[in-house]
Design a protein around this motif. Structure first.
Motif, PDB file in Angstrom:
ATOM      1  N   LYS A  39       1.331  -1.147  -0.288  1.00 18.01           N
ATOM      2  CA  LYS A  39      -0.275   0.071   0.030  1.00 18.01           C
ATOM      3  C   LYS A  39       0.793   1.124   0.501  1.00 18.01           C
ATOM      4  O   LYS A  39       1.003   1.420   0.721  1.00 18.01           O
TER       5      LYS A  39
ATOM      6  N   ALA B 109      -5.237  -4.182  11.599  1.00 15.69           N
ATOM      7  CA  ALA B 109      -6.818  -3.216  10.892  1.00 15.69           C
ATOM      8  C   ALA B 109      -7.234  -1.981  11.465  1.00 15.69           C
ATOM      9  O   ALA B 109      -7.765  -0.573  11.970  1.00 15.69           O
TER      10      ALA B 109
ATOM     11  N   SER C 135      -6.900  -1.137   6.581  1.00 11.95           N
ATOM     12  CA  SER C 135      -8.238  -0.862   6.432  1.00 11.95           C
ATOM     13  C   SER C 135      -8.789  -2.538   6.943  1.00 11.95           C
ATOM     14  O   SER C 135      -7.713  -3.720   6.547  1.00 11.95           O
ATOM     15  N   TRP C 136      -9.920  -2.024   7.213  1.00 14.24           N
ATOM     16  CA  TRP C 136     -10.350  -3.502   7.195  1.00 14.24           C
ATOM     17  C   TRP C 136     -10.645  -4.536   6.199  1.00 14.24           C
ATOM     18  O   TRP C 136     -11.237  -5.173   6.183  1.00 14.24           O
ATOM     19  N   TYR C 137     -11.152  -3.329   5.099  1.00 15.52           N
ATOM     20  CA  TYR C 137     -11.337  -4.334   4.132  1.00 15.52           C
ATOM     21  C   TYR C 137      -9.705  -4.653   3.773  1.00 15.52           C
ATOM     22  O   TYR C 137     -10.055  -5.695   3.543  1.00 15.52           O
ATOM     23  N   ASP C 138      -8.991  -4.726   3.654  1.00 17.97           N
ATOM     24  CA  ASP C 138      -7.561  -5.113   3.593  1.00 17.97           C
ATOM     25  C   ASP C 138      -7.574  -6.894   4.716  1.00 17.97           C
ATOM     26  O   ASP C 138      -6.843  -7.435   4.099  1.00 17.97           O
TER      27      ASP C 138
ATOM     28  N   ALA D  26      -9.992  -8.088   5.379  1.00 20.55           N
ATOM     29  CA  ALA D  26     -10.913  -8.772   4.849  1.00 20.55           C
ATOM     30  C   ALA D  26     -10.686  -9.861   4.062  1.00 20.55           C
ATOM     31  O   ALA D  26     -10.906 -10.941   3.300  1.00 20.55           O
ATOM     32  N   VAL D  27      -9.901  -9.126   2.652  1.00 18.84           N
ATOM     33  CA  VAL D  27      -9.682  -8.927   1.472  1.00 18.84           C
ATOM     34  C   VAL D  27      -8.579 -10.243   2.133  1.00 18.84           C
ATOM     35  O   VAL D  27      -8.194 -11.425   1.138  1.00 18.84           O
TER      36      VAL D  27
ATOM     37  N   LYS E  72     -10.041 -13.766   3.677  1.00 18.06           N
ATOM     38  CA  LYS E  72     -10.437 -14.767   3.070  1.00 18.06           C
ATOM     39  C   LYS E  72     -10.128 -15.647   1.628  1.00 18.06           C
ATOM     40  O   LYS E  72      -9.601 -16.456   1.945  1.00 18.06           O
TER      41      LYS E  72
END
Length: 78
Positions: free
Chosen positions: A12, A37, A45-48, A50-51, A54
């Protein structure tokens, strides 16, 4: 015993996040993603989380499927 090390990386901007863990440390790796996160000093981030989480779960499921999908000689009809 399996000595494989899983490597998960995220770039990032100028920051690099690299996670190394073996299969027995999957739960700890997922918790670490959450801790990163939740840290406001990081751009992670929380998106990072989550990805990447997964990806960890999908790779684990794929390894488990591949262990059991090899036909045995007794499974082959002659």
């Amino acid at each position: 015993m399996n000595d494989d090390i899983n490597v998960l990386a995220l770039v990032k901007g100028k920051e690099r996040y690299i996670f190394l863990f073996d299969d027995s440390q999957q739960a700890e790796a997922l918790r670490t993603l959450g801790r990163h996160a939740a840290n406001p000093e990081l751009s992670f981030s929380w998106y990072d989380a989550a990805v990447l989480g997964k990806k960890i779960r999908n790779e684990s499921a794929a390894r488990n499927r591949s262990r059991f999908s090899i036909p045995q000689s007794s499974d082959i009809d002659e």
